[in-house]
Design a protein around this motif. Structure first.
Motif, PDB file in Angstrom:
ATOM      1  N   ALA A   1      20.351  -8.314 -42.599  1.00 17.73           N
ATOM      2  CA  ALA A   1      20.190  -9.230 -43.735  1.00 17.73           C
ATOM      3  C   ALA A   1      20.933  -8.736 -44.979  1.00 17.73           C
ATOM      4  N   GLU A   2      21.103  -7.416 -45.084  1.00 19.78           N
ATOM      5  CA  GLU A   2      21.793  -6.837 -46.254  1.00 19.78           C
ATOM      6  C   GLU A   2      23.309  -6.996 -46.134  1.00 19.78           C
ATOM      7  N   ASN A   3      23.751  -7.284 -44.939  1.00 17.04           N
ATOM      8  CA  ASN A   3      25.193  -7.343 -44.685  1.00 17.04           C
ATOM      9  C   ASN A   3      25.484  -8.606 -43.862  1.00 17.04           C
ATOM     10  N   TYR A   4      25.205  -9.768 -44.482  1.00 16.62           N
ATOM     11  CA  TYR A   4      25.178 -11.051 -43.775  1.00 16.62           C
ATOM     12  C   TYR A   4      26.449 -11.819 -44.121  1.00 16.62           C
ATOM     13  N   PHE A   5      27.354 -11.975 -43.163  1.00 14.44           N
ATOM     14  CA  PHE A   5      28.637 -12.630 -43.492  1.00 14.44           C
ATOM     15  C   PHE A   5      29.193 -13.465 -42.336  1.00 14.44           C
ATOM     16  N   PRO A   6      28.415 -14.419 -41.804  1.00 11.00           N
ATOM     17  CA  PRO A   6      28.932 -15.242 -40.705  1.00 11.00           C
ATOM     18  C   PRO A   6      30.214 -15.965 -41.117  1.00 11.00           C
ATOM     19  N   SER A   7      31.142 -16.077 -40.176  1.00 11.91           N
ATOM     20  CA  SER A   7      32.443 -16.656 -40.499  1.00 11.91           C
ATOM     21  C   SER A   7      32.745 -17.844 -39.597  1.00 11.91           C
ATOM     22  N   PRO A   8      33.195 -18.951 -40.177  1.00 13.66           N
ATOM     23  CA  PRO A   8      33.500 -20.123 -39.353  1.00 13.66           C
ATOM     24  C   PRO A   8      34.647 -19.865 -38.380  1.00 13.66           C
TER      25      PRO A   8
ATOM     26  N   SER B   1      31.476 -16.968 -23.649  1.00 11.08           N
ATOM     27  CA  SER B   1      32.222 -16.435 -24.803  1.00 11.08           C
ATOM     28  C   SER B   1      31.518 -15.204 -25.364  1.00 11.08           C
ATOM     29  N   LEU B   2      30.867 -14.435 -24.506  1.00 14.38           N
ATOM     30  CA  LEU B   2      30.016 -13.332 -24.999  1.00 14.38           C
ATOM     31  C   LEU B   2      30.757 -12.292 -25.839  1.00 14.38           C
ATOM     32  N   GLU B   3      32.060 -12.119 -25.608  1.00 15.41           N
ATOM     33  CA  GLU B   3      32.804 -11.146 -26.411  1.00 15.41           C
ATOM     34  C   GLU B   3      32.756 -11.532 -27.896  1.00 15.41           C
ATOM     35  N   VAL B   4      33.081 -12.785 -28.191  1.00 21.22           N
ATOM     36  CA  VAL B   4      33.084 -13.208 -29.603  1.00 21.22           C
ATOM     37  C   VAL B   4      31.651 -13.512 -30.070  1.00 21.22           C
ATOM     38  N   ASP B   5      30.779 -13.881 -29.140  1.00 25.11           N
ATOM     39  CA  ASP B   5      29.361 -14.073 -29.489  1.00 25.11           C
ATOM     40  C   ASP B   5      28.789 -12.781 -30.083  1.00 25.11           C
ATOM     41  N   THR B   6      29.128 -11.658 -29.435  1.00 24.62           N
ATOM     42  CA  THR B   6      28.637 -10.360 -29.894  1.00 24.62           C
ATOM     43  C   THR B   6      29.181 -10.065 -31.290  1.00 24.62           C
ATOM     44  N   ALA B   7      30.430 -10.433 -31.518  1.00 21.77           N
ATOM     45  CA  ALA B   7      31.036 -10.217 -32.840  1.00 21.77           C
ATOM     46  C   ALA B   7      30.352 -11.088 -33.895  1.00 21.77           C
ATOM     47  N   HIS B   8      30.042 -12.342 -33.550  1.00 19.71           N
ATOM     48  CA  HIS B   8      29.344 -13.215 -34.500  1.00 19.71           C
ATOM     49  C   HIS B   8      27.933 -12.682 -34.767  1.00 19.71           C
ATOM     50  N   GLN B   9      27.259 -12.242 -33.717  1.00 18.96           N
ATOM     51  CA  GLN B   9      25.906 -11.701 -33.884  1.00 18.96           C
ATOM     52  C   GLN B   9      25.919 -10.518 -34.860  1.00 18.96           C
TER      53      GLN B   9
END
Lengths: 209, 390
Positions: free
Chosen positions: A108-115, A94-102
């Motif tokens: 750290a200043e722009n930290y917004f992981p999404s479920p 799933s590297l395409e979306v993995d890269t997007a999650h990464q």
């Protein structure tokens, strides 16, 4: 003795071209963005499935391929949910979306992981999407290979069928990473149909490039 | 007649130790490997997780004098397989009849972080490349097989290996399950609000989510009877996977998918529910998973069978979990000892199943290992003692 099993339907979606059972189903102009071609296919196939819009690109590609495949061979009418297996493989997981999650956690200043993004960071989610859509409950496995391995895939799917781990199997290759976007899913059954070909390594190598 | 798949050797690397017996001893004393990590590179705030000390990995790995650089994940896999091979001289890792099966969800996902310092080629973020690197260390000639199927990967890898062996494709398979703690994984599960603020409490009324962990488990399977010692031969007698076709990130409310995997597994093994001695559950300590599991176990007629979860000892180790927990099951059979469920006190599911509170000694002739994961997948595998092979 080895039983012969049969590829009773196949669907390929490659850039600009969708093929069902060796016949061109739909083409688009060369240079069309892959995601735009997927949109065209969704509309053209008259698919109405709101969950589609939530999916990541890998799942969308897998889902559309499975829709066109099963429109052509409605196996869920023939088999019980637990009799149908799904065995899919690819190279990039799933590297395409993995890269997007990464990208959502690197700074750290722009930290917004999404479920809603993170849930797609597993390749077998696409198997889940196909299972949910078609109420398929049999064996499911996701393998990772450097490239499509016709010998392993034909061997493993034959083993499942011949050992009655399933009566029918959806198998194939679904890749969506950077410029490598390509899917081919096929149905393998024990009994041939009019347009079937034998489920062999050689035929799979012709089917999947 | 199809051949039988036997257990040959195994190893566990976790915060609790670097061998199966080290880990098992501490489990029997109900010592957890999950600890509080204050603000770290993993996550902006503190969290409970099972982490392996970097220095311990480095020390041990240096002694192996590897010819090329390896990642943290690959080092764990290599150390684990190396220990397994040391404990079992009969395995010929360089044989064309020996395959490595890698179970992992995220592999070297830490390589995606542009800030990650590494001498390793970043393309090893591809799972097949990580598997090849591990195989290369051992001069293994067979291309490794990679199973990546969320949290059932480990159980599924064992089932897949069993099938390949019994079909005569290989003689021996080394199934290695490994995943590491990374900001990638922690941030994702945190965003899901799936991580507990305490050490996970499997099956407990006050459970509120998972603890994450990292670990590696390796188990060698073979169909060659000659390789087996006569102490406690164990066979892998059944296994199956299923999908509950319900939701990509939540289990079915009824447990029907897991029930299907359990029923198919017991049928494959040719045993009845009444024959099962022990269930090594998935027990992530999320509200929905544990409830779902209890329904499936109850409906399978297994409500009376002693069952535990090891997630409060190791945390959820994703692709490692199924292999790791299966090995603890094997050790429980050898030692006739079942490990109590750490942090379980108040029963918390709607149906009554038999959750182990304390470690207890009893005859354990078999073990049913179950797993469930994102994508609606479920799996089970059954291990049985066999009469010593003559």
């Amino acid at each position: 003795m080895e039983n012969t099993n049969y590829i009773t339907a196949a669907c390929t979606i490659a850039p600009n071209t969708a093929i069902i059972n060796n016949s061109v189903y739909l083409t688009d102009e060369p240079g069309t963005a892959f995601n735009d071609f997927l949109k065209t296919l969704y509309k053209h196939g008259q698919i109405a499935y709101p969950k589609y819009y939530k999916m990541d690109s890998l799942c969308k590609l897998a889902f559309l391929t499975s829709e066109l495949l099963l429109q052509n061979n409605p196996i869920t009418k023939k088999y019980q949910p637990e009799e149908i297996a799904i065995v899919v493989s690819n190279s990039a997981s799933s590297l395409e979306v993995d890269t997007a999650h990464q990208a959502t956690i690197t700074d750290a200043e722009n930290y917004f992981p999404s479920p809603s993004l993170f849930v797609y960071t597993l390749p077998n989610i696409l198997v889940g999407e196909i299972a949910i859509r078609n109420c398929i409950k049999g064996e499911n496995t996701f393998f990772i290979f450097d490239k499509f391995d016709a010998e392993f895939m034909s061997g493993y799917v034959n083993l499942l069928l011949n050992d009655n781990k399933c009566q029918c199997c959806i198998a194939g290759w679904v890749e969506y990473f950077e410029s490598n976007c390509y899917a081919c899913l096929y149905v393998v059954e024990k009994q041939p149909q009019a347009t079937s070909i034998a489920h062999t390594k050689e035929n799979l190598n012709t089917l999947i490039k | 007649m199809k051949p039988t798949t036997y257990i040959l050797a195994d190893n566990i690397i976790s915060p609790l130790g670097f061998t199966t017996s080290e880990n098992f001893e501490r489990l029997c004393h109900m010592e957890t490997g999950v600890t509080y990590l204050p603000e770290s590179h993993l996550y902006p705030t503190g969290l409970y997780a099972g982490i392996i000390a970097e220095q311990k990995i480095e020390e041990r790995f240096r002694a192996l004098n590897a010819a090329e650089p390896y990642t943290r994940l690959e080092k764990l896999a290599i150390l684990s397989i190396n220990n397994l091979l040391e404990s079992c001289a009969e395995i010929d890792i360089r044989s064309k009849k020996t395959i490595i099966v890698l179970s992992t969800t995220k592999g070297n996902i830490d390589l995606l972080d542009p800030n990650s310092p590494t001498e390793v080629d970043k393309n090893r973020v591809h799972l097949w490349q990580a598997a090849n690197a591990i195989g290369r260390f051992f001069n293994n000639l067979v291309r490794p097989l990679v199973v990546s199927n969320a949290c059932i990967s480990g159980v599924l890898a064992i089932i897949t290996a069993k099938r390949l062996l019994e079909a005569g494709m290989y003689e021996t398979a080394i199934v290695v399950g490994v995943d590491i703690l990374t900001p990638f994984v922690v941030s994702g599960f945190k965003a899901f609000k799936a991580v507990s603020e305490q050490i996970a409490r499997p099956y407990d009324a006050d459970r509120d989510g998972i603890s994450l962990g990292e670990a590696c488990g390796s188990v060698a399977l073979t169909i060659n009877k000659q390789l087996i010692d006569n102490q406690t031969p164990i066979k892998v007698s059944g296994g199956a996977s299923s999908n509950d076709a319900n939701h990509i990130s939540g289990p079915s409310r009824t447990g029907d998918g897991l029930l299907l995997a359990i029923n198919k597994t017991l049928a494959d093994a040719g045993v009845a529910a009444a024959d099962v001695d022990y269930i090594s559950g998935h027990g992530t300590a999320t509200v929905f998973n544990d409830e779902m599991e209890s329904l499936a176990v109850y409906d399978a007629g297994l409500a009376h069978v002693p069952m535990n979860s090891l997630k409060s000892y190791f945390g959820h180790t994703l692709g490692a979990a199924g292999v790791l927990e299966a090995i603890v099951g094997l050790q429980s059979m050898r030692a006739n000892t079942l490990v109590g469920t750490y942090n379980f006190s108040k029963y918390g599911m709607s149906r009554e199943v038999n959750i182990l509170r304390q470690t207890q000694h009893q005859q354990v002739n078999n073990c049913l290992k179950t797993a469930a994961g994102f994508g609606g997948c479920n799996a089970a595998v059954f291990f049985e003692k066999v009469n010593p092979i003559s």
